[in-house]
Design an enzyme around this catalytic site. Structure first.
Site, PDB file in Angstrom:
ATOM      1  N   SER A  19       0.834  -1.213   0.000  1.00 22.76           N
ATOM      2  CA  SER A  19       0.000   0.000   0.000  1.00 22.76           C
ATOM      3  C   SER A  19       0.863   1.255   0.000  1.00 22.76           C
ATOM      4  O   SER A  19       1.843   1.353   0.757  1.00 22.76           O
ATOM      5  CB  SER A  19      -0.892   0.044   1.252  1.00 22.76           C
ATOM      6  OG  SER A  19      -1.794  -1.039   1.259  1.00 22.76           O
ATOM      7  N   ILE A  20       0.472   2.227  -0.815  1.00 18.75           N
ATOM      8  CA  ILE A  20       1.203   3.501  -0.837  1.00 18.75           C
ATOM      9  C   ILE A  20       1.119   4.149   0.551  1.00 18.75           C
ATOM     10  O   ILE A  20       2.105   4.721   1.030  1.00 18.75           O
ATOM     11  CB  ILE A  20       0.631   4.435  -1.925  1.00 18.75           C
ATOM     12  CG1 ILE A  20       0.770   3.783  -3.311  1.00 18.75           C
ATOM     13  CG2 ILE A  20       1.332   5.777  -1.909  1.00 18.75           C
ATOM     14  CD1 ILE A  20       0.074   4.536  -4.442  1.00 18.75           C
ATOM     15  N   VAL A  65     -14.489   4.124   5.876  1.00 14.80           N
ATOM     16  CA  VAL A  65     -14.706   5.563   5.655  1.00 14.80           C
ATOM     17  C   VAL A  65     -16.120   5.898   5.192  1.00 14.80           C
ATOM     18  O   VAL A  65     -16.462   7.080   5.089  1.00 14.80           O
ATOM     19  CB  VAL A  65     -13.673   6.169   4.665  1.00 14.80           C
ATOM     20  CG1 VAL A  65     -12.273   6.092   5.223  1.00 14.80           C
ATOM     21  CG2 VAL A  65     -13.770   5.512   3.291  1.00 14.80           C
ATOM     22  N   ALA A  95     -13.780   1.102  -6.126  1.00 12.97           N
ATOM     23  CA  ALA A  95     -14.916   1.038  -7.050  1.00 12.97           C
ATOM     24  C   ALA A  95     -15.215  -0.442  -7.249  1.00 12.97           C
ATOM     25  O   ALA A  95     -14.286  -1.257  -7.282  1.00 12.97           O
ATOM     26  CB  ALA A  95     -14.577   1.686  -8.385  1.00 12.97           C
ATOM     27  N   TYR A 157     -10.116   2.691 -16.318  1.00  9.95           N
ATOM     28  CA  TYR A 157     -10.059   3.459 -15.060  1.00  9.95           C
ATOM     29  C   TYR A 157     -11.457   4.018 -14.745  1.00  9.95           C
ATOM     30  O   TYR A 157     -11.840   4.185 -13.599  1.00  9.95           O
ATOM     31  CB  TYR A 157      -8.997   4.558 -15.146  1.00  9.95           C
ATOM     32  CG  TYR A 157      -8.539   5.045 -13.787  1.00  9.95           C
ATOM     33  CD1 TYR A 157      -7.929   4.183 -12.882  1.00  9.95           C
ATOM     34  CD2 TYR A 157      -8.717   6.375 -13.403  1.00  9.95           C
ATOM     35  CE1 TYR A 157      -7.516   4.625 -11.634  1.00  9.95           C
ATOM     36  CE2 TYR A 157      -8.298   6.823 -12.157  1.00  9.95           C
ATOM     37  CZ  TYR A 157      -7.700   5.933 -11.283  1.00  9.95           C
ATOM     38  OH  TYR A 157      -7.297   6.388 -10.050  1.00  9.95           O
ATOM     39  N   LYS A 164     -11.637  10.594  -8.944  1.00  8.85           N
ATOM     40  CA  LYS A 164     -10.388  11.339  -8.698  1.00  8.85           C
ATOM     41  C   LYS A 164     -10.542  12.810  -9.088  1.00  8.85           C
ATOM     42  O   LYS A 164      -9.935  13.681  -8.474  1.00  8.85           O
ATOM     43  CB  LYS A 164      -9.218  10.701  -9.456  1.00  8.85           C
ATOM     44  CG  LYS A 164      -8.809   9.318  -8.928  1.00  8.85           C
ATOM     45  CD  LYS A 164      -8.442   9.329  -7.467  1.00  8.85           C
ATOM     46  CE  LYS A 164      -7.795   8.029  -7.030  1.00  8.85           C
ATOM     47  NZ  LYS A 164      -7.661   7.918  -5.564  1.00  8.85           N
ATOM     48  N   THR A 195      -0.470  -2.559  -6.690  1.00  7.80           N
ATOM     49  CA  THR A 195      -0.992  -2.709  -5.323  1.00  7.80           C
ATOM     50  C   THR A 195      -2.297  -3.497  -5.406  1.00  7.80           C
ATOM     51  O   THR A 195      -2.768  -3.808  -6.505  1.00  7.80           O
ATOM     52  CB  THR A 195      -1.304  -1.332  -4.690  1.00  7.80           C
ATOM     53  OG1 THR A 195      -2.304  -0.693  -5.497  1.00  7.80           O
ATOM     54  CG2 THR A 195      -0.077  -0.444  -4.579  1.00  7.80           C
TER      55      THR A 195
HETATM   56  P1  NAP Z   1      -4.310  -0.280  -1.638  1.00  5.10           P
HETATM   57  O1  NAP Z   1      -3.114  -0.780  -0.924  1.00  5.10           O
HETATM   58  O2  NAP Z   1      -5.312  -1.289  -2.073  1.00  5.10           O
HETATM   59  O3  NAP Z   1      -4.990   0.856  -0.768  1.00  5.10           O
HETATM   60  C1  NAP Z   1      -6.336   1.264  -0.951  1.00  5.10           C
HETATM   61  C2  NAP Z   1      -6.931   1.330   0.410  1.00  5.10           C
HETATM   62  O4  NAP Z   1      -8.259   1.861   0.413  1.00  5.10           O
HETATM   63  C3  NAP Z   1      -7.029  -0.051   1.035  1.00  5.10           C
HETATM   64  O5  NAP Z   1      -6.465  -0.021   2.322  1.00  5.10           O
HETATM   65  C4  NAP Z   1      -8.507  -0.256   1.076  1.00  5.10           C
HETATM   66  O6  NAP Z   1      -8.969  -1.178   2.013  1.00  5.10           O
HETATM   67  C5  NAP Z   1      -8.971   1.142   1.384  1.00  5.10           C
HETATM   68  N1  NAP Z   1     -10.408   1.251   1.350  1.00  5.10           N
HETATM   69  C6  NAP Z   1     -11.264   0.879   0.356  1.00  5.10           C
HETATM   70  N2  NAP Z   1     -12.515   1.065   0.771  1.00  5.10           N
HETATM   71  C7  NAP Z   1     -12.453   1.554   2.029  1.00  5.10           C
HETATM   72  C8  NAP Z   1     -13.413   1.941   2.986  1.00  5.10           C
HETATM   73  N3  NAP Z   1     -14.733   1.898   2.743  1.00  5.10           N
HETATM   74  N4  NAP Z   1     -12.983   2.389   4.206  1.00  5.10           N
HETATM   75  C9  NAP Z   1     -11.677   2.455   4.481  1.00  5.10           C
HETATM   76  N5  NAP Z   1     -10.726   2.115   3.614  1.00  5.10           N
HETATM   77  C10 NAP Z   1     -11.115   1.658   2.404  1.00  5.10           C
HETATM   78  O7  NAP Z   1      -3.889   0.502  -2.973  1.00  5.10           O
HETATM   79  P2  NAP Z   1      -3.007   1.806  -3.249  1.00  5.10           P
HETATM   80  O8  NAP Z   1      -2.665   1.697  -4.679  1.00  5.10           O
HETATM   81  O9  NAP Z   1      -1.942   1.947  -2.238  1.00  5.10           O
HETATM   82  O10 NAP Z   1      -4.075   2.970  -3.105  1.00  5.10           O
HETATM   83  C11 NAP Z   1      -3.905   4.087  -2.232  1.00  5.10           C
HETATM   84  C12 NAP Z   1      -4.386   5.352  -2.925  1.00  5.10           C
HETATM   85  O11 NAP Z   1      -3.453   5.664  -3.978  1.00  5.10           O
HETATM   86  C13 NAP Z   1      -5.744   5.236  -3.595  1.00  5.10           C
HETATM   87  O12 NAP Z   1      -6.429   6.466  -3.446  1.00  5.10           O
HETATM   88  C14 NAP Z   1      -5.391   5.036  -5.048  1.00  5.10           C
HETATM   89  O13 NAP Z   1      -6.421   5.428  -5.915  1.00  5.10           O
HETATM   90  C15 NAP Z   1      -4.198   5.954  -5.135  1.00  5.10           C
HETATM   91  N6  NAP Z   1      -3.330   5.757  -6.307  1.00  5.10           N
HETATM   92  C16 NAP Z   1      -2.845   4.521  -6.599  1.00  5.10           C
HETATM   93  C17 NAP Z   1      -2.041   4.354  -7.711  1.00  5.10           C
HETATM   94  C18 NAP Z   1      -1.522   2.999  -8.087  1.00  5.10           C
HETATM   95  O14 NAP Z   1      -1.127   2.801  -9.240  1.00  5.10           O
HETATM   96  N7  NAP Z   1      -1.447   2.050  -7.181  1.00  5.10           N
HETATM   97  C19 NAP Z   1      -1.720   5.460  -8.519  1.00  5.10           C
HETATM   98  C20 NAP Z   1      -2.215   6.715  -8.188  1.00  5.10           C
HETATM   99  C21 NAP Z   1      -3.037   6.851  -7.068  1.00  5.10           C
HETATM  100  P3  NAP Z   1      -9.642  -2.570   1.421  1.00  5.10           P
HETATM  101  O15 NAP Z   1      -8.514  -3.336   0.821  1.00  5.10           O
HETATM  102  O16 NAP Z   1     -10.273  -3.160   2.599  1.00  5.10           O
HETATM  103  O17 NAP Z   1     -10.657  -2.217   0.371  1.00  5.10           O
END
Ligand code: NAP
Length: 257
Positions: A19-20, A65, A95, A157, A164, A195
């Site tokens: 996770s980021i 959340v 989503a 996406y 976003k 991720t």
């Molecule tokens: P990640 O590890 O899957 O993190 C996403 C997090 O959101 C998870 O901990 C997830 O928990 C949580 N989440 C989803 N629904 C939720 C809820 N109702 N209440 C609380 N938490 C909830 O993936 P990530 O890539 O690090 O994503 C972190 C952020 O970076 C996101 O906003 C993503 O859009 C953004 N981002 C990612 C990328 C990429 O390429 N990876 C690029 C740009 C931006 P659950 O697993 O339980 O759903």
């Protein structure tokens, strides 16, 4: 590189070690911050508890959340243990899977609602909870995570791009209102990183390859590099920066072709 000693932070969006938000938590802890980390449900609680074992005296809290009640409980617990809050990292996004593979035209009303609620409205709700705790500390810094899909079309996406766009616009409105309290609100637009969340996007590996081929740095980015940029925004180094979307994407956003 950055000093967060004597600072307390709340990190939302840690699912696992990829996770980021976890990379940001590690960097913030290394910079001296004391952290509260939330997890969604017991399934992920175990992961997060294991990860957090390496952190100094972390506060672990359950938080979905979409629940106003849990948001209120989270800030009550943070207030009780920390007596205020200096920074908030918002890394929650979701989503329904079908919405990230079906044509965008087929986006369901419910899928749209869920994506916008979890991925965009949650920033507003969390900022509202954090603001009084930050105000008591004389200000604070809020950082969320976004993606270029808010402005440009990336295959599959879909509704997450719409979410976003709403998130980035919310950053500006929040920054405008909270600035007079010394609270800054920014987003980091990260390049694609493998991720749990991104693996739900159909064809994600071809997006990764496209960045390797086309970005000025001819590579993708690491979560630790996003975390370093977050340290800038969370620490006093970024004290004059607010309402900003900082691109941490190896320069990909500048390219036309
Ligand atoms: P990640 O590890 O899957 O993190 C996403 C997090 O959101 C998870 O901990 C997830 O928990 C949580 N989440 C989803 N629904 C939720 C809820 N109702 N209440 C609380 N938490 C909830 O993936 P990530 O890539 O690090 O994503 C972190 C952020 O970076 C996101 O906003 C993503 O859009 C953004 N981002 C990612 C990328 C990429 O390429 N990876 C690029 C740009 C931006 P659950 O697993 O339980 O759903």
């Amino acid at each position: 590189m950055f000093d967060l000693r004597e600072k307390t932070g709340l990190i939302v969006g840690v699912a696992n070690k990829r996770s980021i938000a976890w990379a940001i938590a590690q960097a913030a802890a290394a910079a001296g911050a004391r952290l509260a980390i939330t997890y969604q449900g017991e399934r992920l609680g175990e992961n997060v508890r294991e990860l957090a074992e390496g952190l100094p005296d972390p506060l672990l809290l359950p938080l979905d959340v979409t629940s106003d009640e849990q948001i209120a409980e989270t800030f009550a617990a943070v207030d009780h243990d920390f007596g205020g809050l200096d920074f908030l990292v918002h890394g929650a996004a979701f989503a329904p899977r079908d919405e990230l593979s079906n044509p965008f035209l087929q986006t369901s009303r419910e899928g749209f609602r869920i994506a916008l609620d979890v991925s965009a409205y949650s920033l507003v709700a969390l900022a509202r909870g954090a603001a009084p705790l930050m105000e008591r500390r004389g200000g604070g810094s809020i950082v969320t995570l976004t993606y270029l899909g808010s402005e440009r079309v990336f295959p599959n996406y879909n509704v997450m791009g719409v979410a976003k766009a709403a998130l980035e616009c919310s950053v500006k409105y929040l920054a405008s209102e909270l600035g007079e309290k010394g609270i800054r609100v920014n987003a980091i637009s990260a390049g694609p990183i493998k991720t749990l969340a991104s693996s739900g996007i159909s064809g994600f590996s071809s997006i990764l390859q496209h960045y390797r081929d086309r970005s000025p740095l001819r590579r993708t980015v690491e979560a630790s590099e996003v975390a370093d940029a977050a340290m800038f925004l969370l620490s006093s180094a970024g004290r004059a920066v607010t309402a900003e979307v900082l691109m941490v994407d190896a320069g990909y956003h500048a390219m036309g072709l």
